[in-house]
Motif scaffolding. Structure first.
Motif, short mmCIF file in Angstrom:
data_model
loop_
_atom_site.label_atom_id
_atom_site.label_comp_id
_atom_site.label_asym_id
_atom_site.label_seq_id
_atom_site.Cartn_x
_atom_site.Cartn_y
_atom_site.Cartn_z
N ARG B 58 0.86 -1.22 -0.09
CA ARG B 58 0.07 -0.02 -0.02
C ARG B 58 0.92 0.99 -0.05
O ARG B 58 0.77 2.50 -0.66
CB ARG B 58 -1.00 -0.07 0.54
CG ARG B 58 -2.09 -1.14 0.97
CD ARG B 58 -3.09 -0.74 2.45
NE ARG B 58 -3.88 0.39 2.67
CZ ARG B 58 -4.53 1.66 1.31
NH1 ARG B 58 -4.98 0.57 0.60
NH2 ARG B 58 -4.83 2.31 1.41
N GLU B 59 1.87 1.33 0.71
CA GLU B 59 2.55 2.58 0.94
C GLU B 59 3.86 2.56 -0.16
O GLU B 59 3.55 3.39 -1.14
CB GLU B 59 3.83 2.55 1.88
CG GLU B 59 3.52 2.32 3.07
CD GLU B 59 4.58 2.55 4.38
OE1 GLU B 59 5.68 2.86 4.06
OE2 GLU B 59 4.33 2.06 5.42
N VAL B 60 3.93 1.39 -1.52
CA VAL B 60 4.55 1.45 -3.05
C VAL B 60 3.75 2.42 -3.82
O VAL B 60 3.30 3.30 -4.15
CB VAL B 60 5.09 0.67 -3.06
CG1 VAL B 60 5.37 0.29 -4.46
CG2 VAL B 60 5.70 -0.05 -2.75
N ARG B 62 1.02 4.20 -2.54
CA ARG B 62 0.92 5.25 -2.32
C ARG B 62 1.71 6.17 -3.01
O ARG B 62 1.19 7.90 -2.85
CB ARG B 62 1.02 5.77 -0.73
CG ARG B 62 0.08 6.67 0.19
CD ARG B 62 -1.63 6.34 -0.24
NE ARG B 62 -2.20 7.18 0.58
CZ ARG B 62 -3.43 7.45 0.61
NH1 ARG B 62 -4.07 7.25 -0.16
NH2 ARG B 62 -3.90 8.12 1.27
N HIS B 63 2.88 6.25 -3.05
CA HIS B 63 3.80 6.64 -3.12
C HIS B 63 3.43 6.62 -5.21
O HIS B 63 3.70 7.81 -5.32
CB HIS B 63 5.39 6.05 -3.36
CG HIS B 63 6.45 6.92 -3.80
ND1 HIS B 63 7.43 7.59 -2.49
CD2 HIS B 63 7.14 6.99 -5.03
CE1 HIS B 63 7.82 7.69 -4.02
NE2 HIS B 63 7.88 7.61 -4.69
N GLN B 65 0.37 7.00 -6.32
CA GLN B 65 -0.34 8.20 -6.23
C GLN B 65 0.06 9.11 -6.15
O GLN B 65 -0.54 9.80 -7.01
CB GLN B 65 -1.62 7.55 -5.38
CG GLN B 65 -3.02 7.74 -5.46
CD GLN B 65 -3.42 6.58 -3.98
OE1 GLN B 65 -3.77 7.48 -3.63
NE2 GLN B 65 -3.73 5.37 -4.40
N ALA B 66 1.17 9.50 -5.39
CA ALA B 66 1.35 10.79 -5.41
C ALA B 66 2.16 11.70 -6.31
O ALA B 66 1.96 12.45 -6.69
CB ALA B 66 2.23 10.86 -4.16
N LEU B 67 2.53 10.27 -7.04
CA LEU B 67 3.22 10.46 -8.30
C LEU B 67 1.99 11.05 -9.37
O LEU B 67 3.11 10.88 -10.63
CB LEU B 67 4.55 10.42 -8.93
CG LEU B 67 5.68 9.61 -7.36
CD1 LEU B 67 6.82 9.15 -7.85
CD2 LEU B 67 6.23 11.39 -7.97
N GLY B 68 1.02 10.81 -9.23
CA GLY B 68 -0.02 10.36 -10.56
C GLY B 68 0.54 9.64 -11.42
O GLY B 68 -0.22 9.22 -12.79
N VAL B 69 1.26 8.03 -10.59
CA VAL B 69 1.52 6.39 -12.06
C VAL B 69 0.10 5.86 -11.42
O VAL B 69 -0.26 5.42 -13.17
CB VAL B 69 2.58 6.34 -11.23
CG1 VAL B 69 2.71 5.04 -12.22
CG2 VAL B 69 4.12 7.57 -11.50
N SER B 72 -6.19 4.75 -6.96
CA SER B 72 -7.27 3.36 -6.94
C SER B 72 -8.56 4.54 -6.79
O SER B 72 -8.52 5.18 -5.98
CB SER B 72 -6.06 3.80 -4.69
OG SER B 72 -5.40 3.27 -5.18
N ARG B 73 -9.75 3.13 -6.78
CA ARG B 73 -10.52 3.47 -6.31
C ARG B 73 -11.43 2.09 -5.12
O ARG B 73 -11.12 1.41 -5.90
CB ARG B 73 -11.37 3.50 -7.78
CG ARG B 73 -10.96 4.34 -8.56
CD ARG B 73 -12.00 4.97 -9.90
NE ARG B 73 -11.20 4.52 -11.41
CZ ARG B 73 -11.60 3.98 -11.95
NH1 ARG B 73 -11.68 3.31 -12.58
NH2 ARG B 73 -10.22 4.76 -13.38
N GLN B 74 -11.91 3.21 -4.40
CA GLN B 74 -12.19 1.63 -3.52
C GLN B 74 -13.28 0.83 -3.92
O GLN B 74 -13.63 1.61 -4.62
CB GLN B 74 -12.70 2.65 -2.22
CG GLN B 74 -13.49 1.66 -0.65
CD GLN B 74 -13.77 2.73 0.39
OE1 GLN B 74 -13.84 1.58 1.32
NE2 GLN B 74 -13.47 3.64 0.60
#
Lengths: 236, 236
Positions: B58-60, B62-63, B65-69, B72-74
DNA sequence: ACCATGAATTGGTCAGACCAATTCGAGTGG
DNA sequence: CCACTCGAATTGGTCTGACCAATTCATGGT
């Protein structure tokens, strides 16, 4: 003091649901009046203060880590690298850093470096000019003594990015330099790019000093042309 | 590039920690031949495949995600937004979302756009040239009909970035355009930058067509000068 | 064939435990 | 008094398992 909406800009990239935790953390950190270099509260303290799970805390930290806002050191703590302000928008870029891409990166760098030099020439203040000259003198001194001057060359160029009055150039170009040196660290190649382009650094400074943007552009192109030759030479 | 033996690395080394986990995940995703828009494997499956804890996964994510790569959709999944390889370099930019940020970004864009146009002029192939001309024709047609042509203008410039033969320019410039339009979305301003610079798009094409890099540079500067005026005009 | 409902899937969060690297201070020896 | 050593406390890194929330999908009824 605490921006209620500073995370909303990112909500297009990150999910809006985590905004709560991120917002709360941003508020807590902003209330702590931290400056770049300061250490953030430990994760476990944030867990208590904000009443959220540690994994959530960590995911938010990872998010900021990815954006270059904070840096974590195991056993030491998490440190603030850049001030979190409501007006800051973080734009992530993903670029290929393959070894064959060195020339591609150089082309990008040429575009940026030329513009930065021209801007520096057209709006450089006396104070910034002094810094550039100091760096240039230091670089020339070290170069004449040791034959090469990698860090001093970097410092010289950084001072030009500073002088151009636009922080984006410094951010982009230093990030690109970092990734390039990371590439070199992996493939034990070593070249002193500043060696042959050495004399043009003085001419570049002179162009900036007299405020001649076009001359600054030309001198920067000369430097990068030599770098290009060196890269091609090295890849052969 | 994608290592063909990533599965072996996974099975022989159980110490796939975050930094490595990111590489392993990038390799896994690249090996899955996912394209932007495709759904990544579920987190719990990655846990099994990569033999790491879900929090690390999840942390990866998240990373990225922050970079716009990724996004995530629940309840639905995590989707790839941009192509990712193990050697992708991520460059986060901090941009002042204040008014001055627009002009700062324009300066960066000028450096990049000028270089891209010059490169396109010096190495543009017949095929790419045809595409540029098609886009230009379409843009002119729409402009004459509706008075403005935002998307067509974008398509025209994108084709130039393509033609320059260096994918970095396209990535950088389109990312910058995205963030700019994100800025506009926030502050309900609306300007058609392509309006007054309209005629210079044809002259820029002509310069590229005859392979005149210096002319391409000059024409691009003309376009961006008008954009600069529009921005300054708008901020008043 | 259509649609509603519930189960399965999937991301989001929480809690507790343990590992690894660092930091810091008490104690020791010079 | 200073410097060094070494161990405990601190702090980030990871794993596990559980549960919640939103979505998806198949099942069944109309």
């Amino acid at each position: 003091m605490v921006p209620a909406d500073w995370t909303e800009e990112k909500s297009e990239i990150a999910s809006a649901r985590t905004g709560d935790a991120m917002q709360a953390m941003a508020a807590f950190i902003a209330a702590s009046d931290l400056r770049p270099g300061d250490r953030l509260p430990p994760e476990r303290r944030l867990v208590d203060e904000l009443s959220v799970g540690r994994s959530t805390i960590r995911e938010v930290i990872r998010h900021w880590q990815a954006l270059g806002v904070v840096e974590s050191r195991q056993g030491s703590g998490t440190y603030l690298l850049r001030r979190i302000t409501p007006e800051t928008m973080h734009v992530p870029l993903a670029i290929e850093a393959r070894r064959s891409g060195l020339l591609q990166m150089l082309e990008v760098r040429r575009g940026l470096e030329v513009e930065a030099s021209a801007l520096a020439a057209s709006r450089c203040q006396a104070g910034a000019l002094r810094i550039i000259e100091d760096r240039l003198d230091a670089m020339e001194a070290v170069h004449l003594e040791k034959g090469c001057a990698g860090p001093e060359d970097l410092a010289f160029h950084l001072s030009i990015y500073e002088a151009c009055g636009n922080p984006l150039f410094g951010q982009l170009l230093s990030q690109m330099r970092e990734s390039v040196s990371a590439l070199f660290a992996l493939s034990d190649l070593r070249v002193d790019f500043a060696a042959r382009s050495f004399p043009f650094h003085r001419t570049l400074f002179n162009a900036i000093a007299i405020g001649n943007a076009e001359a600054a552009r030309v001198e920067t192109l000369k430097i990068l042309a030599i770098v290009e030759e060196d890269i091609k030479d090295m890849l052969r």
